[in-house]
Design a protein around this motif. Sequence first.
Motif, PDB file in Angstrom:
ATOM      1  N   LEU A  10     -54.430  18.027   9.157  1.00 41.50           N
ATOM      2  CA  LEU A  10     -53.604  19.113   9.669  1.00 41.50           C
ATOM      3  C   LEU A  10     -54.463  20.357   9.851  1.00 41.50           C
ATOM      4  CD1 LEU A  10     -50.827  20.399  10.304  1.00 41.50           C
ATOM      5  CD2 LEU A  10     -50.608  20.833   7.845  1.00 41.50           C
ATOM      6  N   VAL A  11     -54.363  20.972  11.001  1.00 40.73           N
ATOM      7  CA  VAL A  11     -55.152  22.165  11.293  1.00 40.73           C
ATOM      8  C   VAL A  11     -54.308  23.121  12.129  1.00 40.73           C
ATOM      9  CG1 VAL A  11     -56.164  21.197  13.405  1.00 40.73           C
ATOM     10  CG2 VAL A  11     -57.422  22.954  12.122  1.00 40.73           C
ATOM     11  N   GLN A  12     -54.603  24.397  12.039  1.00 40.71           N
ATOM     12  CA  GLN A  12     -53.890  25.387  12.835  1.00 40.71           C
ATOM     13  C   GLN A  12     -54.450  25.467  14.245  1.00 40.71           C
ATOM     14  OE1 GLN A  12     -54.183  29.013  10.528  1.00 40.71           O
ATOM     15  NE2 GLN A  12     -52.248  28.600   9.485  1.00 40.71           N
ATOM     16  N   THR A  13     -53.651  26.000  15.155  1.00 39.62           N
ATOM     17  CA  THR A  13     -54.116  26.209  16.529  1.00 39.62           C
ATOM     18  C   THR A  13     -55.403  27.023  16.523  1.00 39.62           C
ATOM     19  OG1 THR A  13     -51.877  26.113  17.434  1.00 39.62           O
ATOM     20  CG2 THR A  13     -53.535  27.254  18.743  1.00 39.62           C
ATOM     21  N   GLY A  14     -56.356  26.547  17.312  1.00 41.57           N
ATOM     22  CA  GLY A  14     -57.655  27.212  17.386  1.00 41.57           C
ATOM     23  C   GLY A  14     -58.675  26.682  16.403  1.00 41.57           C
ATOM     24  N   SER A  16     -60.728  23.523  14.098  1.00 43.34           N
ATOM     25  CA  SER A  16     -61.632  22.436  14.451  1.00 43.34           C
ATOM     26  C   SER A  16     -61.487  21.277  13.484  1.00 43.34           C
ATOM     27  CB  SER A  16     -63.088  22.926  14.424  1.00 43.34           C
ATOM     28  OG  SER A  16     -63.309  23.939  15.370  1.00 43.34           O
ATOM     29  N   LEU A  17     -61.778  20.106  13.980  1.00 47.79           N
ATOM     30  CA  LEU A  17     -61.846  18.900  13.174  1.00 47.79           C
ATOM     31  C   LEU A  17     -62.946  18.019  13.739  1.00 47.79           C
ATOM     32  CD1 LEU A  17     -58.130  17.719  12.661  1.00 47.79           C
ATOM     33  CD2 LEU A  17     -59.684  18.529  10.879  1.00 47.79           C
ATOM     34  N   MET A  81     -63.913  18.265  17.613  1.00 51.31           N
ATOM     35  CA  MET A  81     -62.781  18.866  18.316  1.00 51.31           C
ATOM     36  C   MET A  81     -62.682  20.338  17.936  1.00 51.31           C
ATOM     37  SD  MET A  81     -59.959  15.810  17.966  1.00 51.31           S
ATOM     38  CE  MET A  81     -59.768  16.025  16.190  1.00 51.31           C
ATOM     39  N   ASN A  82     -62.864  21.203  18.915  1.00 46.94           N
ATOM     40  CA  ASN A  82     -62.773  22.641  18.712  1.00 46.94           C
ATOM     41  C   ASN A  82     -61.619  23.210  19.527  1.00 46.94           C
ATOM     42  OD1 ASN A  82     -65.146  22.524  17.130  1.00 46.94           O
ATOM     43  ND2 ASN A  82     -66.436  22.813  18.940  1.00 46.94           N
ATOM     44  N   ASP A 110     -62.242  -5.766  23.616  1.00 46.40           N
ATOM     45  CA  ASP A 110     -61.912  -4.464  23.054  1.00 46.40           C
ATOM     46  C   ASP A 110     -61.623  -4.589  21.568  1.00 46.40           C
ATOM     47  OD1 ASP A 110     -60.712  -3.646  26.083  1.00 46.40           O
ATOM     48  OD2 ASP A 110     -61.603  -2.045  24.904  1.00 46.40           O
ATOM     49  N   TYR A 111     -62.180  -3.667  20.810  1.00 49.42           N
ATOM     50  CA  TYR A 111     -61.906  -3.573  19.382  1.00 49.42           C
ATOM     51  C   TYR A 111     -61.338  -2.188  19.080  1.00 49.42           C
ATOM     52  CZ  TYR A 111     -64.733  -7.777  19.106  1.00 49.42           C
ATOM     53  OH  TYR A 111     -65.230  -9.045  19.285  1.00 49.42           O
ATOM     54  N   TRP A 112     -60.393  -2.156  18.137  1.00 49.32           N
ATOM     55  CA  TRP A 112     -59.717  -0.899  17.806  1.00 49.32           C
ATOM     56  C   TRP A 112     -59.726  -0.636  16.307  1.00 49.32           C
ATOM     57  CZ3 TRP A 112     -58.002   2.204  21.693  1.00 49.32           C
ATOM     58  CH2 TRP A 112     -57.880   1.623  22.969  1.00 49.32           C
ATOM     59  N   GLY A 113     -59.786   0.651  15.971  1.00 52.15           N
ATOM     60  CA  GLY A 113     -59.591   1.048  14.594  1.00 52.15           C
ATOM     61  C   GLY A 113     -58.110   1.184  14.294  1.00 52.15           C
ATOM     62  N   GLN A 114     -57.799   1.572  13.060  1.00 54.69           N
ATOM     63  CA  GLN A 114     -56.409   1.652  12.632  1.00 54.69           C
ATOM     64  C   GLN A 114     -55.754   2.964  13.031  1.00 54.69           C
ATOM     65  OE1 GLN A 114     -58.954   2.292  10.734  1.00 54.69           O
ATOM     66  NE2 GLN A 114     -58.421   4.151   9.607  1.00 54.69           N
ATOM     67  N   GLY A 115     -56.544   3.937  13.439  1.00 56.50           N
ATOM     68  CA  GLY A 115     -56.016   5.226  13.859  1.00 56.50           C
ATOM     69  C   GLY A 115     -56.035   6.259  12.739  1.00 56.50           C
ATOM     70  N   THR A 116     -56.172   7.506  13.132  1.00 57.45           N
ATOM     71  CA  THR A 116     -56.124   8.617  12.191  1.00 57.45           C
ATOM     72  C   THR A 116     -55.279   9.738  12.803  1.00 57.45           C
ATOM     73  OG1 THR A 116     -57.457  10.122  10.819  1.00 57.45           O
ATOM     74  CG2 THR A 116     -58.284   9.681  13.036  1.00 57.45           C
ATOM     75  N   GLN A 117     -54.407  10.308  12.001  1.00 58.82           N
ATOM     76  CA  GLN A 117     -53.469  11.319  12.500  1.00 58.82           C
ATOM     77  C   GLN A 117     -54.137  12.689  12.586  1.00 58.82           C
ATOM     78  OE1 GLN A 117     -50.016  11.030  13.426  1.00 58.82           O
ATOM     79  NE2 GLN A 117     -50.365  13.125  14.148  1.00 58.82           N
ATOM     80  N   VAL A 118     -53.954  13.334  13.728  1.00 56.85           N
ATOM     81  CA  VAL A 118     -54.379  14.722  13.922  1.00 56.85           C
ATOM     82  C   VAL A 118     -53.136  15.525  14.258  1.00 56.85           C
ATOM     83  CG1 VAL A 118     -55.672  16.314  15.368  1.00 56.85           C
ATOM     84  CG2 VAL A 118     -56.710  14.144  14.668  1.00 56.85           C
ATOM     85  N   THR A 119     -52.873  16.551  13.465  1.00 64.04           N
ATOM     86  CA  THR A 119     -51.710  17.408  13.684  1.00 64.04           C
ATOM     87  C   THR A 119     -52.177  18.853  13.799  1.00 64.04           C
ATOM     88  OG1 THR A 119     -50.308  15.905  12.412  1.00 64.04           O
ATOM     89  CG2 THR A 119     -49.474  18.127  12.816  1.00 64.04           C
ATOM     90  N   VAL A 120     -51.814  19.485  14.904  1.00 65.36           N
ATOM     91  CA  VAL A 120     -52.194  20.870  15.140  1.00 65.36           C
ATOM     92  C   VAL A 120     -50.922  21.705  15.116  1.00 65.36           C
ATOM     93  CG1 VAL A 120     -53.383  22.490  16.648  1.00 65.36           C
ATOM     94  CG2 VAL A 120     -54.092  20.079  16.593  1.00 65.36           C
ATOM     95  N   SER A 121     -50.842  22.611  14.178  1.00 64.79           N
ATOM     96  CA  SER A 121     -49.659  23.444  14.036  1.00 64.79           C
ATOM     97  C   SER A 121     -49.771  24.687  14.912  1.00 64.79           C
ATOM     98  CB  SER A 121     -49.475  23.851  12.580  1.00 64.79           C
ATOM     99  OG  SER A 121     -50.575  24.627  12.137  1.00 64.79           O
ATOM    100  N   ALA A 122     -48.627  25.144  15.396  1.00 63.51           N
ATOM    101  CA  ALA A 122     -48.599  26.306  16.292  1.00 63.51           C
ATOM    102  C   ALA A 122     -48.820  27.600  15.521  1.00 63.51           C
ATOM    103  CB  ALA A 122     -47.277  26.347  17.031  1.00 63.51           C
TER     104      ALA A 122
END
Length: 122
Positions: A10-14, A16-17, A81-82, A110-122
């Motif tokens: 979880l990160v705020q708008t603006g 980076s991750l 990601m910035n 094609d091979y895939w990972g399990q996924g990771t959640q990215v949440t950007v709060s306003a």
Amino acid sequence: VQLVESGGGLVQTGGSLRLSCAASGRTSDIDTMGWYRQAPGQQRELVASVTHIGSTNYADSVKGRFTIFRDNAKNIMYLQMNSLKPEDTAVYYCNAVVTVVTIESKTEFDYWGQGTQVTVSA
């Protein structure tokens, strides 16, 4: 080939991750690697990709904000990601493409990972 993502959160708008994707198995067979994302109710979309020689491709929505790169020696791919925006919120998936060429055919796997959640709060 097995892929494991990490670095979401979880990160705020603006903010980076940096996402990481560690590959294991027959990694010498991997050609292009990429990051995809899928938001709720939407189709999975390509975010960025990088070939084994470092050529990159980005979705228009992330150009200038995201950077993809890979360390072939360590078998890890990254997505820096910035300037994150709420619309970047999604599950991010790592993808690897393996091309098998024989005398008779050329087949991509094609091979895939399990996924990771990215949440950007306003």
